[in-house]
Design a protein around this motif. Structure first.
Motif, PDB file in Angstrom:
ATOM      1  N   TYR A 305       0.815  -1.210   0.000  1.00  0.00           N
ATOM      2  CA  TYR A 305       0.000   0.000   0.000  1.00  0.00           C
ATOM      3  C   TYR A 305       0.858   1.274   0.000  1.00  0.00           C
ATOM      4  CZ  TYR A 305       0.852  -1.062   4.957  1.00  0.00           C
ATOM      5  OH  TYR A 305       1.425  -1.390   6.152  1.00  0.00           O
ATOM      6  N   ASN A 306       2.158   1.140  -0.173  1.00  0.00           N
ATOM      7  CA  ASN A 306       3.031   2.316  -0.262  1.00  0.00           C
ATOM      8  C   ASN A 306       2.706   3.162  -1.487  1.00  0.00           C
ATOM      9  OD1 ASN A 306       4.774   2.265   2.007  1.00  0.00           O
ATOM     10  ND2 ASN A 306       5.903   0.550   1.122  1.00  0.00           N
ATOM     11  N   PRO A 307       2.946   4.478  -1.419  1.00  0.00           N
ATOM     12  CA  PRO A 307       3.432   5.210  -0.255  1.00  0.00           C
ATOM     13  C   PRO A 307       2.319   5.425   0.761  1.00  0.00           C
ATOM     14  CG  PRO A 307       2.995   6.749  -2.036  1.00  0.00           C
ATOM     15  CD  PRO A 307       2.764   5.362  -2.599  1.00  0.00           C
ATOM     16  N   ILE A 308       2.669   5.398   2.040  1.00  0.00           N
ATOM     17  CA  ILE A 308       1.650   5.634   3.056  1.00  0.00           C
ATOM     18  C   ILE A 308       1.324   7.116   3.157  1.00  0.00           C
ATOM     19  CG2 ILE A 308       2.110   3.583   4.419  1.00  0.00           C
ATOM     20  CD1 ILE A 308       3.788   5.377   6.284  1.00  0.00           C
ATOM     21  N   GLY A 309       2.252   7.959   2.767  1.00  0.00           N
ATOM     22  CA  GLY A 309       2.030   9.395   2.820  1.00  0.00           C
ATOM     23  C   GLY A 309       2.552  10.065   1.566  1.00  0.00           C
ATOM     24  N   GLU A 310       1.661  10.755   0.836  1.00  0.00           N
ATOM     25  CA  GLU A 310       2.069  11.488  -0.354  1.00  0.00           C
ATOM     26  C   GLU A 310       1.076  12.621  -0.578  1.00  0.00           C
ATOM     27  OE1 GLU A 310       4.047  10.321  -4.547  1.00  0.00           O
ATOM     28  OE2 GLU A 310       2.008   9.575  -4.291  1.00  0.00           O
ATOM     29  N   LYS A 311       1.577  13.811  -0.898  1.00  0.00           N
ATOM     30  CA  LYS A 311       0.705  14.954  -1.173  1.00  0.00           C
ATOM     31  C   LYS A 311       1.306  15.758  -2.320  1.00  0.00           C
ATOM     32  CE  LYS A 311      -1.910  18.675   0.977  1.00  0.00           C
ATOM     33  NZ  LYS A 311      -1.791  19.540  -0.231  1.00  0.00           N
ATOM     34  N   PRO A 312       1.110  15.308  -3.547  1.00  0.00           N
ATOM     35  CA  PRO A 312       1.736  15.980  -4.690  1.00  0.00           C
ATOM     36  C   PRO A 312       0.992  17.201  -5.199  1.00  0.00           C
ATOM     37  CG  PRO A 312       0.599  14.011  -5.412  1.00  0.00           C
ATOM     38  CD  PRO A 312       0.472  14.037  -3.920  1.00  0.00           C
ATOM     39  N   GLY A 313      -0.247  17.439  -4.756  1.00  0.00           N
ATOM     40  CA  GLY A 313      -1.020  18.570  -5.253  1.00  0.00           C
ATOM     41  C   GLY A 313      -1.438  19.511  -4.151  1.00  0.00           C
ATOM     42  N   GLY A 314      -1.933  20.693  -4.536  1.00  0.00           N
ATOM     43  CA  GLY A 314      -2.398  21.678  -3.579  1.00  0.00           C
ATOM     44  C   GLY A 314      -1.344  22.719  -3.252  1.00  0.00           C
ATOM     45  N   PHE A 315      -1.633  23.541  -2.250  1.00  0.00           N
ATOM     46  CA  PHE A 315      -0.709  24.597  -1.848  1.00  0.00           C
ATOM     47  C   PHE A 315       0.520  24.014  -1.167  1.00  0.00           C
ATOM     48  CE2 PHE A 315       0.722  27.814   1.256  1.00  0.00           C
ATOM     49  CZ  PHE A 315       1.023  28.849   0.391  1.00  0.00           C
ATOM     50  N   VAL A 316       0.306  23.091  -0.252  1.00  0.00           N
ATOM     51  CA  VAL A 316       1.400  22.392   0.424  1.00  0.00           C
ATOM     52  C   VAL A 316       1.646  21.085  -0.312  1.00  0.00           C
ATOM     53  CG1 VAL A 316       2.115  21.265   2.555  1.00  0.00           C
ATOM     54  CG2 VAL A 316       0.882  23.437   2.653  1.00  0.00           C
ATOM     55  N   GLN A 317       2.867  20.866  -0.750  1.00  0.00           N
ATOM     56  CA  GLN A 317       3.197  19.669  -1.520  1.00  0.00           C
ATOM     57  C   GLN A 317       4.402  18.980  -0.892  1.00  0.00           C
ATOM     58  OE1 GLN A 317       3.724  20.903  -5.613  1.00  0.00           O
ATOM     59  NE2 GLN A 317       1.607  21.568  -5.819  1.00  0.00           N
ATOM     60  N   GLY A 318       4.293  17.663  -0.746  1.00  0.00           N
ATOM     61  CA  GLY A 318       5.373  16.877  -0.164  1.00  0.00           C
ATOM     62  C   GLY A 318       5.138  16.586   1.299  1.00  0.00           C
ATOM     63  N   VAL A 319       5.385  15.327   1.696  1.00  0.00           N
ATOM     64  CA  VAL A 319       5.192  14.934   3.100  1.00  0.00           C
ATOM     65  C   VAL A 319       6.300  14.005   3.588  1.00  0.00           C
ATOM     66  CG1 VAL A 319       2.689  15.198   3.061  1.00  0.00           C
ATOM     67  CG2 VAL A 319       3.685  13.004   2.441  1.00  0.00           C
ATOM     68  N   GLY A 320       7.414  13.916   2.871  1.00  0.00           N
ATOM     69  CA  GLY A 320       8.453  12.966   3.245  1.00  0.00           C
ATOM     70  C   GLY A 320       9.303  13.420   4.419  1.00  0.00           C
ATOM     71  N   HIS A 321      10.091  12.492   4.929  1.00  0.00           N
ATOM     72  CA  HIS A 321      11.072  12.712   6.002  1.00  0.00           C
ATOM     73  C   HIS A 321      10.458  13.434   7.194  1.00  0.00           C
ATOM     74  CE1 HIS A 321      15.568  13.275   7.038  1.00  0.00           C
ATOM     75  NE2 HIS A 321      14.826  13.167   8.129  1.00  0.00           N
ATOM     76  N   GLY A 322       9.738  12.652   7.985  1.00  0.00           N
ATOM     77  CA  GLY A 322       9.125  13.205   9.175  1.00  0.00           C
ATOM     78  C   GLY A 322       9.134  12.208  10.310  1.00  0.00           C
ATOM     79  N   SER A 323       8.056  12.182  11.070  1.00  0.00           N
ATOM     80  CA  SER A 323       7.970  11.328  12.239  1.00  0.00           C
ATOM     81  C   SER A 323       6.511  10.959  12.467  1.00  0.00           C
ATOM     82  CB  SER A 323       8.525  12.052  13.468  1.00  0.00           C
ATOM     83  OG  SER A 323       7.907  13.318  13.642  1.00  0.00           O
ATOM     84  N   THR A 324       6.298   9.871  13.189  1.00  0.00           N
ATOM     85  CA  THR A 324       4.959   9.403  13.517  1.00  0.00           C
ATOM     86  C   THR A 324       4.879   9.230  15.025  1.00  0.00           C
ATOM     87  OG1 THR A 324       4.825   8.251  11.388  1.00  0.00           O
ATOM     88  CG2 THR A 324       3.234   7.634  13.075  1.00  0.00           C
ATOM     89  N   PHE A 325       3.833   9.792  15.648  1.00  0.00           N
ATOM     90  CA  PHE A 325       3.744   9.785  17.105  1.00  0.00           C
ATOM     91  C   PHE A 325       2.284   9.775  17.523  1.00  0.00           C
ATOM     92  CE2 PHE A 325       3.470  14.135  15.751  1.00  0.00           C
ATOM     93  CZ  PHE A 325       2.566  14.731  16.619  1.00  0.00           C
ATOM     94  N   GLN A 326       2.040   9.494  18.808  1.00  0.00           N
ATOM     95  CA  GLN A 326       0.703   9.501  19.374  1.00  0.00           C
ATOM     96  C   GLN A 326       0.502  10.721  20.259  1.00  0.00           C
ATOM     97  OE1 GLN A 326       0.711   5.232  20.842  1.00  0.00           O
ATOM     98  NE2 GLN A 326      -1.446   5.409  20.244  1.00  0.00           N
ATOM     99  N   ASP A 327      -0.739  11.255  20.240  1.00  0.00           N
ATOM    100  CA  ASP A 327      -1.041  12.381  21.105  1.00  0.00           C
ATOM    101  C   ASP A 327      -1.547  11.875  22.462  1.00  0.00           C
ATOM    102  OD1 ASP A 327      -3.743  11.697  20.818  1.00  0.00           O
ATOM    103  OD2 ASP A 327      -4.163  13.298  19.383  1.00  0.00           O
ATOM    104  N   ALA A 328      -1.996  12.811  23.298  1.00  0.00           N
ATOM    105  CA  ALA A 328      -2.406  12.462  24.650  1.00  0.00           C
ATOM    106  C   ALA A 328      -3.632  11.567  24.676  1.00  0.00           C
ATOM    107  CB  ALA A 328      -2.676  13.737  25.450  1.00  0.00           C
ATOM    108  N   TYR A 329      -4.401  11.537  23.577  1.00  0.00           N
ATOM    109  CA  TYR A 329      -5.625  10.728  23.514  1.00  0.00           C
ATOM    110  C   TYR A 329      -5.405   9.396  22.802  1.00  0.00           C
ATOM    111  CZ  TYR A 329      -7.300  15.436  24.480  1.00  0.00           C
ATOM    112  OH  TYR A 329      -7.476  16.685  25.015  1.00  0.00           O
TER     113      TYR A 329
END
Length: 624
Positions: A305-329
């Motif tokens: 199912y890759n890529p799990i994160g991709e955003k090639p269109g719109g005002f903000v483009q690109g989502v690579g090289h980051g981190s995945t975390f849980q919030d307080a909930y």
């Protein structure tokens, strides 16, 4: 900016950087009649790029290129707050709600600046590791809220088997490139700690177990740091099989070797998710993939199912090289690096997106309407619960005027949803204005002012690098009322997101300039969000999907929807898992060639239309 052959590294500058304490102060948003009664209210939404005071980069000082940037976000939750570390920031940010971020200047900072940092919360300490090609100190803190960072006297030892030089070289059998560059730290439930690293278009990602003893510092303990296992090569890119790993804009470069970098590990249940970025941070299609393993060192299998994160269109483009975390909930979030690339290749911003794991193990990141306002939850979200606020873009291609403009940078550039084009005022003086005509009365809920760097002439920090302005609204273009007043703001706001306490009716929106720290006043986009009166658009019809001879590609077509502002092409492995989105505007063709597909994998696609009223229902799905 290679450090060594095949590297993706951004080397720290040797120039010193002027730093200042920065405190993000809450500023009330004031609404004045005839819109609504004045009321102070906290923000509960956000829109990407994340609204922080991105720092002026000093790497290109010798070339005279000045720009703000932020990349490679590493977010961890420590005690009751979240901490955000970025490349070349000389500090970090703290938040208690993921909405409002305060910059923290450390008490001690032994680096020139961190690059592609790794973070880890373990043993009641928050650890920080910079990317390096030679031994460097590992930092930790038990009081990051107040900027206290200590560093171990013992350095991370050299990577076993790695060459020691960061100059051009040819690897011999069994040798590893110097590192760890682009490190990632992970501690398993049994207390064992692991290091992942690599940034290259030649070499794979590597991993090894670390001996990270957490003892009593006063007794000389807690300073042991060593490699328990020999580094092992994990995997490389396979662009011939995985379309999204191809280089270039929309993965169209078949000849340049793509880069793999940005390792990040999460465990969910009995599965280990090793995430990586590809194919290049300077393109719209910079995304995140994942290999899933049975243990922290593998063996790992490529997720279909890759890529799990991709955003090639719109005002903000690109989502690579980051981190995945849980919030307080317990909600999962993914951060990523977005492409600006106007002044220089590595001019970037960061984004925050909802993420999660299905019961069968599939990992996902939701970028649908990822640069429109999203609601920050105050509870544990259900799997199908949406955070999209439903506030639509009201400013796209609307008539724009300004008090002045430099040739080649008209006011219309501030309404085109492109951060690489921008309005530039003839002078950076108080009172300059930029006005949008929304074409009729609209219900406005939020605004975003995205400043651009055009001949900014600033490097590092300075007390005058702050953004001060106000936003006014009008129904007739003659009588104006203040919507937002940041005339006394004390921090920089390169991507200021401003949620109104209550909806307001208006036709005209006006930016009134006060001060920016740059030499010029430039605005990439003045974005307005809310809703027009009326029903949402109809669903797109006649959707077709055809896999091409090169099955990494497929042509998706649909019929235009009258009045649509744009479309979301959504695809995935099943009708209920359309996690990938390519946003298109209505003045673009209603045909899209997807080049992000994996060979041997079957997909489902559907298209939705959106306008100023809302979002259509999904079209009929198509298998391809």
């Amino acid at each position: 900016m290679p450090v060594f052959v095949g590297s993706r590294a951004e080397a720290p500058s040797s120039h010193s950087r002027r730093c200042r304490w920065a405190a993000a102060l809450a500023v009330a948003l004031v609404l004045v009649a005839p819109f609504v009664a004045a009321q102070e209210s906290p923000s509960h939404t956000w829109a990407n790029p994340v609204d922080i005071d991105y720092r002026y980069n000093f790497e290109q000082m010798n070339e005279g290129v000045s720009y703000r940037t932020g990349a490679d976000p590493a977010v961890v939750r420590y005690r009751d707050a979240y901490y955000l570390f970025l490349t070349l920031a000389d500090g970090y940010w703290r938040s208690t709600d993921l909405l409002h971020w305060q910059f923290v200047k450390p008490s001690r900072w032994p680096f020139d600046s961190e690059v592609a940092p790794a973070t880890l919360v373990a043993g009641d300490r928050l650890f920080l590791m910079q990317a390096a090609t030679q031994p460097r100190p590992l930092l930790y803190s038990t009081d990051p809220a107040h900027g206290r960072l200590d560093f171990w006297t013992r350095l991370l030892p050299p990577v076993p088997g790695a060459v020691s030089s960061d100059e051009h070289y040819t690897l011999k059998p069994g040798e590893l490139p110097p590192g760890p560059w682009d490190p990632g730290l992970f501690q398993d439930e049994d207390g064992k700690t692991y290091l992942y690293w690599g940034s290259s278009n030649v070499h794979p990602l590597y991993a090894a177990q670390l001996d990270l003893k957490l003892g009593d510092e006063s007794q000389g303990e807690g300073k042991r740091l060593a490699f328990v296992t020999q580094p092992q090569a994990l995997f490389t890119l396979h662009p011939a099989e995985h379309g999204w790993e191809r280089f270039g804009q929309d993965h169209t470069d078949e000849h340049t070797l793509p880069f793999m970098e940005g390792a990040w590990m999460n465990r969910q249940g009995d599965r280990y998710y090793l995430q990586y970025a590809a194919p290049g941070t300077e393109y719209n299609a910079y995304g995140t993939g994942v290999y899933v393993g049975k243990g922290p060192l593998g063996p790992f299998e490529y997720a279909p199912y890759n890529p799990i994160g991709e955003k090639p269109g719109g005002f903000v483009q690109g989502v690579g090289h980051g981190s995945t975390f849980q919030d307080a909930y317990g909600n999962w979030w993914n951060t990523g690096t977005s492409w600006i690339g106007s002044n220089w290749t590595f001019e970037r911003r960061i984004g925050l997106y909802r993420a999660g794991f299905h019961a069968d193990g599939q990992m996902w990141v939701d970028t649908r309407f990822g640069d429109f306002p999203q609601r920050m939850p105050d509870h544990r979200l259900k799997e199908n619960e949406d955070t999209f606020a439903g506030w639509m873009l009201l400013s796209y291609r609307k008539s724009a005027s300004a008090s002045s403009a430099l040739p080649g940078h008209p006011a219309s550039d501030a309404a085109d949803e492109n951060p690489r084009t921008f309005w530039v005022a003839a002078s950076n003086t108080p009172g300059q204005t930029l006005t949008l005509d929304l074409g009729g009365e609209r219900t406005v809920r939020a605004l975003q002012v995205n400043f651009a760097d055009y001949q900014s002439g600033r490097y590092g920090d300075a007390p005058d690098i702050v953004a001060q302005f106000r936003i006014e609204g009008s129904r007739d273009g003659q009588h104006w009322d203040t919507l937002v007043d940041l005339s006394h703001e004390t921090r920089d706001r390169p991507d200021a997101y401003l949620e109104l306490p209550r909806e307001a009716r208006m036709r005209y929106v006006r930016y009134v300039h006060g001060h920016v720290g740059a030499h010029t006043l430039a605005i990439a986009d003045l974005r307005v969000f809310g809703n027009a009166d009326g029903a949402p658009p109809a669903a797109p019809a006649q959707v077709t999907a055809r896999r091409l001879a090169d099955t990494r590609n497929a042509d998706i077509t649909w019929s235009p929807v009258p009045g649509a502002v744009g479309y979301n092409v959504r695809w995935g492995l099943s009708p209920d898992r359309l996690h990938s989105t390519y946003q298109r505007f209505a003045d673009q063709p209603t045909k899209l060639t997807l080049r992000s597909l994996n060979k041997g994998v079957r997909y489902v696609v559907a298209v939705e239309a959106f306008d100023e009223h809302g979002v259509s229902v999904l079209s009929a799905t198509q298998n391809f």
